[in-house]
Each structure stands twice: as structure tokens, then as C-alpha cells.
Scaffold this motif. Structure first.
Motif, PDB file in Angstrom:
ATOM      1  N   ARG A 138      17.084  47.465  54.171  1.00  0.00           N
ATOM      2  CA  ARG A 138      17.317  48.489  55.189  1.00  0.00           C
ATOM      3  C   ARG A 138      16.326  48.423  56.350  1.00  0.00           C
ATOM      4  O   ARG A 138      16.270  49.329  57.180  1.00  0.00           O
ATOM      5  CB  ARG A 138      17.230  49.879  54.539  1.00  0.00           C
TER       6      ARG A 138
ATOM      7  N   ALA B 294      17.930  48.744  59.848  1.00  0.00           N
ATOM      8  CA  ALA B 294      18.538  50.062  60.031  1.00  0.00           C
ATOM      9  C   ALA B 294      17.468  51.113  60.279  1.00  0.00           C
ATOM     10  O   ALA B 294      17.642  52.012  61.114  1.00  0.00           O
ATOM     11  CB  ALA B 294      19.365  50.426  58.814  1.00  0.00           C
TER      12      ALA B 294
ATOM     13  N   GLN C 107      18.897  54.092  62.375  1.00  0.00           N
ATOM     14  CA  GLN C 107      20.274  54.263  61.934  1.00  0.00           C
ATOM     15  C   GLN C 107      20.362  54.458  60.414  1.00  0.00           C
ATOM     16  O   GLN C 107      21.436  54.383  59.836  1.00  0.00           O
ATOM     17  CB  GLN C 107      21.109  53.048  62.349  1.00  0.00           C
ATOM     18  N   SER C 108      19.221  54.738  59.774  1.00  0.00           N
ATOM     19  CA  SER C 108      19.211  54.836  58.313  1.00  0.00           C
ATOM     20  C   SER C 108      19.474  56.243  57.801  1.00  0.00           C
ATOM     21  O   SER C 108      19.667  56.438  56.608  1.00  0.00           O
ATOM     22  CB  SER C 108      17.864  54.352  57.770  1.00  0.00           C
TER      23      SER C 108
END
Length: 700
Positions: A206, A209, A214-215
Motif C-alpha cells: 500500500r 496508495a 488514497q489509502s
């Protein structure tokens, strides 16, 4: 010349929800397109600017000229990235890359990590070789529709037309646009209440992200989807199934409290807790379901002593006359593998003394007297089997009185008993023939009565009293259990009752099944903590509770009324819904799986084995929560439903706790989600729905 691509609508809703500048970023164009797959051409720079394009990422493709209200009819294709795809000129690009690598390797002989491999490419060539292709599945089409006079966003599971690929632009949804997409439900007239369940998560890794912020994009679900339907939770142990169950339970509780506030019937929730993780705090959550409030969460467990208001004994008081029928059922079950006549006689005997329609008051009195005497003998057998005899028992008024075995006995027989044994063994009540046998004198009094019957040494009224006392069916049927003698042969008798001690709770005041059902009708969360009981005992207890629940709900249904909404959460469902068991029409779990919907029973079941659940149960499962499974056999079976097959490799390889693929009844496609951890924030939301202060305020 007519327009080859007519503009048939404004598309403002599509642009506002999905394609606004702060909701989507351009990442490429359509290179090749058919009715179920698309190849997207993208560039390394575009991928870097949007935080990467991981496998299973959602993309949007449209032929509209976004921002100026035209260019094509109002629809947007939803794509899911499933791999890479070759481009038409890729062989030439690979040749350029290869030549550049050969040249760089020839110049750099030092294998040290600090030596950077730098391909010598001119800017034009470097740009050309930075284009790549993405192989995407077309999930369906977003479009605008008019419903009840208002414009709404709708979704179709296919493509009804496509134009020249040069007209399509491809975007990666971000932020609110991605949240709107992953939380989308089709327009419906059914009840809708959207609640957060977690965040979008495309991959195990991740980093990009998180860097691209955008996580943390929230995913919402319609919590009404889980009420009255089957929800399957599939995954290995410690992959977050119970966390999801707790999250759903807290959300359903909030809906229930809102219903109550609006004057509607609440929703009861029953959770079978084999490991004690729902009833007790744990370090993972920092809290537990019971933290919602003692007036809203009730825990039943073995060994509870009644000292905590919302923690109640699980089982029956085997020495309470009002609970004799379920107690007799349990004892009968313990004796069931014995085919002796004395067992059959016990099963048929009446230990409750319930009046029969049409009989005279005198007959009723005789029936009750015989039942009392049979219970006395049964209590003695239980005491010999090491059951704990209670010290007190509640009266109808709620007041506690000292426990005694109350029986009807002629005064002459009571006189003989006191002359032989002395004072203090029985309590005599003035004005009637009822006596109370003291708890510490049970076996001594019973032994004296049996000895007098065998010796035949009483006379007159005492003899007639004895003969009446030992003549009823309940006494005769319980006698072999107490004496371990039947027709002069040794039998197991009371020794067979010892495994049933698990069910005995001296503090239990009523039939726990009826009490639990009443709590469910009040909208409580009821947790049945089974982690202290033996496997056999907990299995039978769970089955008896499920049978009672089915019985009560069926009674309401057959009366023409609407059964109340009840949710049931169960673990290890592969032991309950296997194909072999599903053939047994008499099995309570099978009946519940088949009839739950019409009885307004929602079922949340968790299992590690998709193959262990009968296909009929899977076919009728409305909501799917799929975490990590560790073998191909399970994911192959899973791949038979919806389009989980596309995620097979990821489900096996991704071992991140709480990372699931989620398909709900209202959502038209599978969404990859990191489920929120159940914790204090969710507990506080549930408490606020019930009008309670937050945990911090309570502690202060």
C-alpha cells in the motif's frame, strides 16, 4: 452531415459524481474494446501521478467530452484491471529496450548496488517505450435514468454499445469519486441505510496508495442488506471474520435503536460465541460488544452466579420445579443410548403435573402429588450424581426462599419418618399435607422411604400413606435411576446423568431459552458464551436454543402475524451446513438455513471451508465477505459464485488481516475492502444511537 456520435443527454450527474476534476484523474485511453474486455493504453508518468495502478484497480472509460456537456451518450464504463496486455508496437519497443540494456550492461561491469544501471535513451525514444497496456474486464455501465421524477445514477452489468476506441478516455477514480463508486447501490424502493464498513484496498502493498493519500477512501454498505438474509464470511482463522461480525452487529444495533425511536419493532441479535471473543474484552479491539451497554447486551455463560446484571447463567436449575420439562428433556437425551425399559418409562413419565383438559380438580391434585414425589426421587439421583443442590430458589413474587423438595405426604407417614430419623430432616407446614425435604437430607429421606417399602414394616395410615407415595408412575420410573437397579439387575442409573452437569446452574431462575427469546424481542444483543463448556454440551445446548427459536418464530408465522426480526451469528458453519448434514431434514441448522428467510431470521455464518458448506446454502447467500483462504480447492469452489474467480490468486496470496473482497446484496459488483477494526469509535456510535454517553464520558 449528421453526427456520427449523437449527444443524447447532459450527463451532469455522471460528471458530478464520478468524473469531476477532484474525483478522477486521466490515466490513458482505450486501445482495444469488445463487449466484456478492454485493453487500456497508459504511460509510466500517468501511473506515477495517480499513485500507481495496482491489479484489481477500478478504472472509468467514457467517450464524453468531460466538462463541456457532450461528445457521446451519457454513460461511463466501469473497468477492473486484471493484468497487462501487449500493445501493437510493443515488439518494436521491446527491441529498443533490449538494445539499450545491452549497451548499458556493456558499459557497467560493477555489480555493486550503488552502481545505477542507466539506459542511454533520448527523450523521444524513452517516452515511446514508457507506454504499456492494461488488460481490463468490463464490469458494466454507469448511466443516468429518471426514477420517480428525479435523475438517478444506475448501473447495468453489460455494455449495450461501443464506439471507435479513439473516442474513449480512461480515468482512475480517486477520493470522493472512488468512494461513490465502491459504495454505489442500484436504485431501489427497499429500505436503505448506508454505513461505513471500511476503506478501499486494491493490494497488499500500500506504499503508493498511502503516499498518494488514497489509502483511506471510505466504503459504505447498505446495512439493511444484512437484516433477514444470509451472510457468508469466508477466511482462515485470524483473518478478521469475527471483527467483521462485531462491526455488523454494532451497525445493526444502531438501526434497531432508530427503529425503536420511530415506534417500530427492534431487531434482536443472537451470537453463538465458541471462543469467548465476543463476550470478553481483548487486546486486539481494546473493547468488546458488551461495552455498548449493560441494558443492551446480555451475556449467557456457564457458571455465571448472577452477580453482574447483564451476565446470566447458561443452563437450567435442575432442582427448580418450574424448569422440570427442559431438565427432563436433557436427562432423556443423556439416557437415549440406553434401550432398557426403565429409560422408556422415564421418558413417558409426567414430572410436571400439568393439568389435563377435562379432568376434575381432584384428579389434578393427584397428578401433581405424583409428579412431586417423582421429582423428589429425581432430585436425589441428581445429588448422588454430584449435582450442586441450590440453597435458595425464587418464588413468583421474586423473593428468594430456602430450597426444599416440596412433596405431598400423609401426616402419619411424616410422623413415622421423624420418629425414625429425628427432627430437622423435613419441614412441616401447618394446615396442609405438604412437607419440604431439606437439601442436606435428600438421600437420607429417600433411602428411608425405599427401605420401608421393601421391608413392609409400616401399618395403618402410615402404610397407606407409603403405598400412595410410591405408587405413581413418576416415582416408579425414577427409582431405577436412583437405585441403579432395574428388575434386580444393575443399571447405569444416575451415573449416566453426570455429563449433564454442564447444563446445571443453581442460579438459573427460568428456562434460559425463553428468557433469551424475550431479550431478542426487546432488541438486545445476546451473546451465548460457550467457551467454558465441553464440545458435546455446547453443541446440544446450541441446538436446543436454535430449535426453540425456530419453534417460537414458526408459531408467530403460522398465526398469520409477521415474525420479529432476529439476527443469528454462528462460527464453524462447515460443521453445520455440510452436504451430508443438509440431507437431514430434521437437523435444526438445516431447517433454519432453509426456512430462515420466511421467519425473518438473518444468518451470519463464518467458515474456513467454502467446500464444507452445501451448495444450496451458498446459492442462497446474499452477502459475501471473503478474506484469505490458503488453498486452491477452496478458491475454486468460491469461483463458482459471482466473479470471485478473478481474485483467486490474490485470495490465496494476500494474508492481510481484515483485507476482504466484499459483495453485498445491493452492490452490483465485488469491492476490495480493508474492513475497519471494531473498536471504541464504533462502540460509541452504537451507544449514541441508544442515547448513551460515550465510553470516555462514562469513565470520567
Amino acid at each position: 452531415m449528421p453526427d456520427l456520435i449523437p449527444n443524447v443527454g447532459s450527463g451532469t450527474l455522471l460528471e458530478r459524481v464520478l468524473l469531476a476534476d477532484d474525483r478522477a484523474i486521466r490515466v490513458g485511453a482505450i486501445h482495444r474494446l469488445d463487449y466484456d474486455r478492454a485493453v487500456v493504453i497508459t504511460h509510466d508518468r500517468w501511473k506515477a501521478e495517480v499513485g500507481g495502478i495496482p491489479q484489481y484497480a477500478f478504472l472509468l472509460a467514457t467517450a464524453r467530452e468531460v466538462g463541456n456537456g457532450g461528445g457521446d451518450d451519457d454513460e461511463v464504463l466501469l473497468l477492473r484491471v486484471e493484468g497487462t496486455a501487449p500493445l501493437s508496437l510493443e515488439r518494436d519497443q521491446l527491441a529498443v529496450r533490449e538494445e539499450a540494456l545491452r549497451d548499458a550492461l556493456s558499459k557497467k561491469n560493477d555489480p555493486s548496488p550503488s552502481v545505477v544501471l542507466d539506459m542511454d535513451l533520448d527523450p523521444f525514444t524513452k517516452n515511446r517505450v514508457s507506454f504499456t497496456g492494461l488488460d481490463c474486464r468490463i464490469i458494466g455501465t454507469f448511466y443516468e435514468d429518471i426514477r420517480d421524477g428525479r435523475q438517478v445514477l444506475d448501473f447495468g452489468h453489460d455494455v449495450d454499445n461501443f464506439y471507435a476506441t479513439a473516442t474513449y478516455r480512461v480515468f482512475k477514480p480517486i477520493g470522493d469519486g472512488l468512494s461513490a463508486l465502491t459504495s454505489f447501490i442500484k436504485p431501489t424502493d427497499d429500505a436503505i441505510q448506508m454505513v461505513r464498513i471500511g476503506t478501499v484496498r486494491y493490494s497488499s502493498t500500500r506504499r503508493r496508495a498511502i503516499l498518494a493519500r488514497q489509502s483511506g477512501v471510505p466504503v459504505k454498505v447498505n446495512i439493511q442488506d444484512f437484516i433477514g438474509t444470509k451472510t457468508g464470511m469466508f477466511g482462515m482463522t485470524r483473518m478478521g471474520k469475527s471483527n467483521t461480525m462485531k462491526t455488523i452487529a454494532a451497525r445493526v444495533f444502531a438501526v434497531s435503536e432508530q427503529r425503536r425511536l420511530e415506534g417500530g419493532p427492534p431487531i434482536g441479535q443472537l451470537i453463538f460465541d465458541p471462543q469467548g471473543e465476543y463476550a470478553n474484552p481483548n487486546t486486539q479491539d481494546g473493547t468488546h460488544l458488551a461495552a455498548i451497554g449493560v441494558d443492551h447486551v446480555v451475556i449467557y455463560k456457564f457458571g455465571a452466579d448472577g452477580s453482574r446484571r447483564n451476565v446470566r447463567p447458561l443452563g437450567f436449575n435442575f432442582f427448580d420445579p418450574d424448569q422440570i420439562q427442559p431438565v427432563k428433556d436433557i436427562i432423556s437425551a443423556e439416557l437415549a443410548d440406553a434401550s432398557a425399559d426403565y429409560v422408556k418409562a422415564f421418558v413417558l413419565a409426567d414430572f410436571g403435573g400439568t393439568p389435563v383438559v377435562g379432568e376434575t380438580p381432584e384428579d389434578t391434585a393427584k397428578r401433581q402429588a405424583r409428579a412431586e414425589r417423582g421429582r423428589l426421587l429425581l432430585y436425589g439421583a441428581l445429588a448422588k450424581a454430584d449435582f450442586s443442590v441450590p440453597t435458595h430458589i425464587p418464588e413468583e413474587s421474586g423473593r428468594l426462599r430456602e430450597w426444599r423438595a416440596m412433596v405431598t405426604m400423609k401426616a402419619a407417614l411424616a410422623d413415622e419418618l421423624e420418629r425414625a430419623l429425628g427432627q430437622g430432616h423435613i419441614r412441616r407446614f401447618s394446615g396442609n399435607r405438604v412437607i419440604g425435604v431439606e437439601r442436606n437430607s435428600l438421600t437420607r429421606v429417600i433411602d428411608w422411604i425405599i427401605e420401608r417399602d421393601e421391608a413392609g414394616d409400616l401399618t395403618g395410615e402410615a402404610l397407606r400413606g407409603l403405598q400412595s407415595f410410591v405408587s405413581g408412575d413418576p416415582w416408579r420410573s425414577a427409582l431405577p435411576i436412583y437405585t441403579q437397579l432395574s428388575q434386580n439387575r444393575r443399571v447405569s442409573g444416575f451415573a449416566k446423568l453426570k455429563p449433564a452437569r454442564t447444563y446445571h446452574s443453581p442460579a438459573a431462575r427460568v428456562d434460559y431459552r425463553n428468557e433469551i427469546y424475550g431479550e431478542l424481542l426487546r432488541g438486545r444483543i445476546v451473546i451465548v458464551d460457550l467457551h467454558l463448556g465441553s464440545e458435546g454440551a455446547t453443541r446440544r445446548l446450541s441446538e436446543r436454543l436454535a430449535e426453540y427459536l425456530m419453534y417460537r418464530q414458526t408459531g408467530v408465522f403460522t398465526s398469520g402475524a409477521e415474525p420479529p426480526d432476529i439476527q443469528i451469528a454462528i462460527e464453524e458453519a462447515h460443521n453445520l451446513f455440510s452436504t451430508d448434514k443438509y440431507r437431514d431434514e430434521l437437523d435444526v441448522w438445516v431447517r433454519m438455513a432453509k426456512q430462515a428467510s420466511k421467519l425473518n431470521i438473518g444468518m451470519l455464518y463464518a467458515t474456513q471451508e467454502v467446500t464444507g458448506v452445501d451448495h444450496q446454502v451458498l446459492a442462497n447467500t446474499k452477502n459475501w465477505v471473503v478474506a484469505h483462504l490458503n488453498n486452491a480447492k477452496e478458491v475454486t469452489e468460491l469461483g463458482r459464485y459471482y466473479d470471485f474467480k478473478a481474485f483467486n490468486d490474490a485470495i490465496i496470496s494476500h494474508e492481510d488481516r481484515g483485507y476482504v473482497r466484499l459483495k453485498t446484496m445491493s452492490s452490483p459488483f465485488i469491492v476490495p475492502v480493508q474492513i475497519d477494526r471494531y473498536g471504541r469509535a464504533l462502540v460509541d456510535e452504537a451507544r449514541q444511537a441508544a442515547g448513551l454517553p460515550t465510553l470516555d464520558l462514562v469513565q470520567e
